[in-house]
Design an enzyme around this catalytic site. Structure first.
Site, PDB file in Angstrom:
ATOM      1  N   SER A   1       0.788  -1.155   0.078  1.00 33.21           N
ATOM      2  CA  SER A   1      -0.014  -0.196  -0.004  1.00 33.21           C
ATOM      3  C   SER A   1       0.957   1.204  -0.050  1.00 33.21           C
ATOM      4  O   SER A   1       2.264   0.983   0.068  1.00 33.21           O
ATOM      5  CB  SER A   1      -1.049  -0.016   1.309  1.00 33.21           C
TER       6      SER A   1
ATOM      7  N   LEU B   1       3.182   4.536  -0.474  1.00 33.61           N
ATOM      8  CA  LEU B   1       4.135   4.511  -1.845  1.00 33.61           C
ATOM      9  C   LEU B   1       4.658   3.613  -2.454  1.00 33.61           C
ATOM     10  O   LEU B   1       4.820   3.539  -3.676  1.00 33.61           O
ATOM     11  CB  LEU B   1       5.415   5.484  -1.243  1.00 33.61           C
TER      12      LEU B   1
ATOM     13  N   VAL C   1      11.853  -6.922   6.946  1.00 37.47           N
ATOM     14  CA  VAL C   1      13.059  -6.662   6.095  1.00 37.47           C
ATOM     15  C   VAL C   1      14.336  -6.563   7.312  1.00 37.47           C
ATOM     16  O   VAL C   1      15.482  -6.413   6.890  1.00 37.47           O
ATOM     17  CB  VAL C   1      13.115  -5.165   5.680  1.00 37.47           C
TER      18      VAL C   1
ATOM     19  N   SER D   1      13.045  10.783   3.882  1.00 38.97           N
ATOM     20  CA  SER D   1      11.939  11.891   4.154  1.00 38.97           C
ATOM     21  C   SER D   1      12.549  13.325   4.284  1.00 38.97           C
ATOM     22  O   SER D   1      13.889  13.285   4.581  1.00 38.97           O
ATOM     23  CB  SER D   1      11.490  11.332   5.362  1.00 38.97           C
TER      24      SER D   1
ATOM     25  N   TYR E   1      12.775   9.035  13.833  1.00 41.16           N
ATOM     26  CA  TYR E   1      12.531   8.993  12.628  1.00 41.16           C
ATOM     27  C   TYR E   1      13.455   9.591  11.700  1.00 41.16           C
ATOM     28  O   TYR E   1      14.018   9.343  10.555  1.00 41.16           O
ATOM     29  CB  TYR E   1      11.279   9.569  12.532  1.00 41.16           C
TER      30      TYR E   1
ATOM     31  N   LYS F   1      16.084   8.282   8.682  1.00 45.02           N
ATOM     32  CA  LYS F   1      16.033   8.794   7.386  1.00 45.02           C
ATOM     33  C   LYS F   1      17.215   9.478   7.131  1.00 45.02           C
ATOM     34  O   LYS F   1      17.661   9.334   5.704  1.00 45.02           O
ATOM     35  CB  LYS F   1      14.957   9.745   7.117  1.00 45.02           C
TER      36      LYS F   1
END
Length: 254
Positions: free
Chosen positions: A15, A17, A58, A147, A160, A164
């Site tokens: 779902s 991106l 992952v 991001s 986060y 990134k």
């Protein structure tokens, strides 16, 4: 590279991106394998685009190797990898209770977003280093997802933004290393995009978020991310770079 007929792998491809990217690559003629933790959505989306689904964490090294083996048995040696799997639970470094965030919470975000992306790309690349070239010069393309938080992360985004930022930081050195193998490495840093999570918010809230974007004055659409992935794959001079896909937004502190 010409996408037609190539095998492609998209993590987080059930779902958002990743889902849009899987669909666009399939429409362009790729044989797509979706890797995702959500079997219901993953299997349904794979069926809709004529792809193959494998449930995967992952961060699990053995599981990644097994998934790459299965993907190769089904679709042949993959030449395109797009890493979209990730998490982004907000948390301040010091909570309302005055206590520091548990290290495990910080570690989990960095592990999934950064180490998970590295886990995928390293094992993917190892299988291509001596493969036949596609066309006259290249063997494959890796596209990672960062991001804008890597550059202007907000309060509550320490973990986060760090995860990134790590993806941004490893783009060039890995691209330089993989140049000898004819493998390109690129990163996209999206701004505020519509996702299934944002879709649970009221339209008023979604519109308010979209108004923060200078132009277009709205949320980004997943297919706009996917369109950039497609262009990266077909344009051989795009390598070792991070592209902000954000409508010129610069995030406020909060």
């Amino acid at each position: 590279m010409d996408i037609q007929g190539l095998a492609a792998i998209v993590t987080g491809g059930a779902s958002g991106l990743g889902g849009a990217t899987a669909a666009r690559l399939a429409k362009a003629g790729a044989k797509v394998t979706i890797l995702d933790l959500n079997p219901q959505m993953g299997e349904a989306h794979a069926k809709a685009i004529g792809g193959h689904f494998i449930r995967l964490d992952v961060t699990d090294e053995a599981a990644v190797e097994a998934a790459l083996d299965e993907a190769e048995r089904v679709n042949g040696k993959a030449r395109i990898l797009v890493n979209c799997a990730g998490i982004g639970t907000p948390a301040k470094v010091i909570g309302r209770d005055g206590k520091a965030i548990p290290l495990g919470d910080f570690t989990k975000t960095v592990t999934v977003n950064l180490m998970g992306s590295f886990n995928m790309l390293s094992k993917f690349a190892a299988r291509l280093q001596d493969a036949e070239t596609v066309g006259p010069e290249e063997r494959g393309v890796i596209v990672n997802t960062a991001s804008v938080a890597a550059y202007d992360g907000q309060i509550g985004q320490a973990a986060y933004a760090a995860s990134k930022g790590g993806i941004v930081g490893m783009t060039l050195p890995i691209a330089r290393e993989f140049a000898r193998y004819g493998l390109r490495v690129m990163t996209i840093a999206p701004g505020i995009f519509w996702t299934p999570l944002l879709g649970t918010l009221s339209q008023e809230v979604q519109d308010s978020l979209g108004r923060q974007v200078p132009f277009p004055n709205r949320l980004g659409q997943p297919d706009e991310y996917a369109a950039l992935v497609e262009h990266i794959v077909v344009n051989p001079m795009l390598n070792g770079e991070v592209i902000r896909l954000d409508g010129a937004i610069r995030m406020a502190p909060k």
